[in-house]
Design an enzyme around this catalytic site. Structure first.
Site, PDB file in Angstrom:
ATOM      1  N   SER A   1       1.067  -1.122   0.146  1.00 21.45           N
ATOM      2  CA  SER A   1      -0.074   0.007  -0.123  1.00 21.45           C
ATOM      3  C   SER A   1       0.634   1.134   0.014  1.00 21.45           C
ATOM      4  CB  SER A   1      -0.902   0.146   1.105  1.00 21.45           C
ATOM      5  OG  SER A   1      -0.273   0.193   2.443  1.00 21.45           O
TER       6      SER A   1
ATOM      7  N   LYS B   1       0.317   4.512   6.821  1.00 19.99           N
ATOM      8  CA  LYS B   1      -0.117   5.281   5.631  1.00 19.99           C
ATOM      9  C   LYS B   1       0.272   6.902   5.953  1.00 19.99           C
ATOM     10  CE  LYS B   1      -3.378   2.226   4.745  1.00 19.99           C
ATOM     11  NZ  LYS B   1      -2.925   1.183   3.506  1.00 19.99           N
TER      12      LYS B   1
END
Length: 249
Positions: free
Chosen positions: A59, A132
């Site tokens: 990701s 993230k």
């Protein structure tokens, strides 16, 4: 040779052996003390300052690769405020991760893994955390996408050099959104925008895709392993220049 001379030499030999034995015991004692102190210092550093995590997914590619190890500064956000652009590790706010079965380990490997985790050299709980990039702070108005495919924060379009997009794609998000970040929360996104289950895709989760600041473990600041991936992780302040504070900031 007299009996006294034999007795004296035997006594001297016994004394030498005892001194050597005491010296060896003192050395082992000092070695044990050094080990315990080093273990304690490492534990304190891991608990309060930095710790290690590994990257389990794609990701954050190309910034981070699968199985990269990162070092996380745990002073943020406890003592240092989070900034837009920070790469942060956080606990699942609820509903983001699919429960993972506990891997089977033999007792020796499990014990070693536990010991290494105490000093931050192992990260057995990496699969229970996410990583993230922070895009929106409390009060920020985050919108995607404009005519150029850019995302904006507080009406300022962003030019994001860290984003990975599929070939020929210019929009930084496949799906559009228009959100205002609530107090005490963050809006986070993966750098691999078309392959990241981030804030955009967790609107049905209990937190509606927002991450409570209290769930943040810390800011990732360096890739530590493998050595050929070693790199500092910046937060690209130039990307967010002029954004200012949102309605709740």
């Amino acid at each position: 040779m007299t009996d006294n001379m034999v007795s004296t030499r035997a006594g001297s030999a016994r004394g030498d052996r005892q001194r050597k034995k005491r010296g060896a015991l003192v050395f082992l004692r000092d070695l044990l003390i050094i080990f315990v102190v080093a273990l304690l210092v490492s534990f304190l550093v891991k608990t309060f300052l930095v710790r290690s995590f590994f990257i389990p997914s794609e990701s954050m590619r190309e910034t981070l690769q699968v199985n990269d190890r990162i070092i996380v500064n745990q002073l943020e956000p406890e003592f240092v405020p989070i900034s837009r652009g920070d790469v942060v590790v956080f606990r699942d706010p609820g509903g983001w991760l699919v429960p993972q079965p506990v891997p089977e380990q033999n007792p020796i490997v499990a014990s070693l893994d536990w010991l290494l985790s105490l000093v931050g050299l192992s990260a057995p709980d990496s699969n229970d955390h996410l990583i993230k990039r922070v895009i929106g702070l409390p009060g920020d108005h985050v919108v995607c996408c404009n005519a150029l495919g850019q995302m904006s924060v507080n009406d300022i379009p962003l030019s994001e050099p860290y984003v990975t997009l599929p070939p020929g794609e210019s929009k930084v998000s496949k799906d559009g959104f228009d959100v205002t970040v609530p107090d005490g929360s963050l809006w986070v996104m993966g750098d691999n925008r078309y392959n990241s289950k981030d804030s955009r895709y967790n609107g049905d989760a209990p937190g509606r895709g927002f991450v409570p600041i209290g769930n943040v473990v810390g800011r990732a600041f360096v890739v530590s392993w493998p050595l050929n991936h070693w790199a500092w992780l910046g937060n690209y302040p130039e990307v967010f220049q002029g954004v200012g504070s949102g309605s709740g900031g």
